[in-house]
Each structure stands twice: as C-alpha cells, then as structure tokens.
Design an enzyme around this catalytic site. Sequence first.
Site, mmCIF file in Angstrom:
data_model
loop_
_atom_site.group_PDB
_atom_site.id
_atom_site.type_symbol
_atom_site.label_atom_id
_atom_site.label_comp_id
_atom_site.label_asym_id
_atom_site.label_seq_id
_atom_site.Cartn_x
_atom_site.Cartn_y
_atom_site.Cartn_z
ATOM 1 N N GLY A 68 -43.056 128.394 3.023
ATOM 2 C CA GLY A 68 -43.833 128.751 1.922
ATOM 3 C C GLY A 68 -42.877 129.596 0.577
ATOM 4 N N HIS A 69 -41.698 129.409 1.222
ATOM 5 C CA HIS A 69 -40.805 130.345 0.058
ATOM 6 C C HIS A 69 -39.422 130.594 -0.186
ATOM 7 C CE1 HIS A 69 -39.078 134.290 -2.478
ATOM 8 N NE2 HIS A 69 -39.957 134.571 -2.159
ATOM 9 N N PHE A 70 -39.368 128.966 -0.573
ATOM 10 C CA PHE A 70 -40.124 128.137 -1.161
ATOM 11 C C PHE A 70 -40.555 126.605 -0.740
ATOM 12 C CE2 PHE A 70 -38.869 131.496 -4.813
ATOM 13 C CZ PHE A 70 -41.131 131.990 -4.982
ATOM 14 N N LEU A 119 -35.907 130.943 0.905
ATOM 15 C CA LEU A 119 -35.267 132.519 -0.153
ATOM 16 C C LEU A 119 -35.950 132.958 0.634
ATOM 17 C CD1 LEU A 119 -35.187 131.785 -4.442
ATOM 18 C CD2 LEU A 119 -33.088 131.551 -2.081
#
Lengths: 157, 93
Positions: free
Chosen positions: A37-39, A44
């Site tokens: 989800g990140h990203f 990251l």
Amino acid sequence: MRIEYFQLIDRIVDLDLAGQTIRTEARVPTASTIFEGHFPGYPLMPGVLLIEAMAQTSGWLVIGVTRFTRMPFFAALKEAKLRSFVTPGQTLALSAKLLHEGSGYAVTKADIRCDNKLICNAELTFRLVEFPNAEFRASMEKMAAILEFPMGALAHG
Amino acid sequence: MPSTFDTVAKIISETCDIPRETIKPESHAINDLGIDSLDFLDIAFAIDKAFGIKMPLEQWTQEVNDGKATTEQYFQLNNLCTRIDELVAAKGA
C-alpha cells in the site's frame, strides 16, 4: 526488522551509559504487506515507521540509563525531518543521545543514516513509568535478549 | 538577573503560547492556565535546563495521588518557584 510485529530495530550495536548514547541497526525487509500500500509500484518505508525506529532506539537507551527500572512511552516528537526515501532491503544505522533525564520523563535526540547519509532526525520525549506488570517487563527482557541488549553494562556502567 | 518567577513565566508563555501578562504568581498551572501533563513535560524540561536541576515530578505526583499534598503546593506558580529555589539552593549546598 519485523515491521508487522512493530519490531523496528534488529540489534543494539553499542550502548554507552557513560556517554548516554546508543547505536542500533536495522534492515528494511525486501517484502512486506506495508509496501503493497505504501506505495503500489513504488515501495517506500513509511516515515512514521522511521520515527518509530528512532523511538525504539531511544527507548532502549532510556531503559539502559534507568537500569531497567522505568519503561519509556513515546510522548512527543519535535523537529522531525524525513530527508530521504528508504526502500526495501536497505540497512539502517540508528543512533540516539540522551539530552535530559528528568523525573518521570526523558528527552533524546535521534537520527538514522544509510550508507553514512543522514536519512532522518528528530527530538523525542518519553514519559517514564514503572513497568505496568511482570508480564510486560518479562516481554521487554525477552526482547532485550533478542536485540543483544548488554545487560552486563547495567551493573558496571 | 530575572527572578525565578520571570524565568518560569517566560518558559510557560513560550512553551504553551500563553500571553505572558495572563501568567501571575498565584496562577495554578493546571487549573488556571490549562496546561496539560504533556505540555508540562516540555515546561519541566525547560525549567530543569534553565536552572540545572531535576524537579522531582514523580515524587510530587505521588504525594498528590496519595493525598499527602495538594496540587497547589507544587503547581501554583509562586509555590513552584519556591520549590525551584529550594532545589537550586540544595544543588549549591
């Protein structure tokens, strides 16, 4: 680093009770659900977790300085700067210095470097309380052993 | 040289963004000025640094919780300043 278990440092490299400093290290995993989800397509390490890693590093310093008599709880963050991206697989060198040990609180200054480059830094404040119960204290002692916390230094520092 | 109260009032004003003129010796840090425990940590840090002391906040809190002292004894500013002066004097003794 076991992100999902909120274990954000791997090892205590050095704990200097006289100098009131600590150095730890952590390797960012190459894969984690967090990176999904990140990203998506651009993984990251979240900045808030870098801050938590600085808090954990500082926390072990405070536990050392207070000879395992107080548990530090993260209370405030100042002057936090996230200077560079951190990506999966990178190895981080963390350090913290005690700025002040007050009664019931402590203030540290911490930073993270990667390949000698400053990644982030901040000033952190902790509330210090007695360990809430024996189970919690035992879990912290177990974690201390995993992180190679130098228990012997407490007797001689 | 500023008085203990002037130094403490300046710290509170700057730390908590409270107008200096509203901070009086008889002000209670919590009840009158609305300073919460987290802000008080910042104030304690600044006071400890400014005076080179370690205010025994854990002991004070315990005494209040045990009913052995009132919050006024430690957190009304004129009383707080008296405690600070005592700690400074004890340090130099």
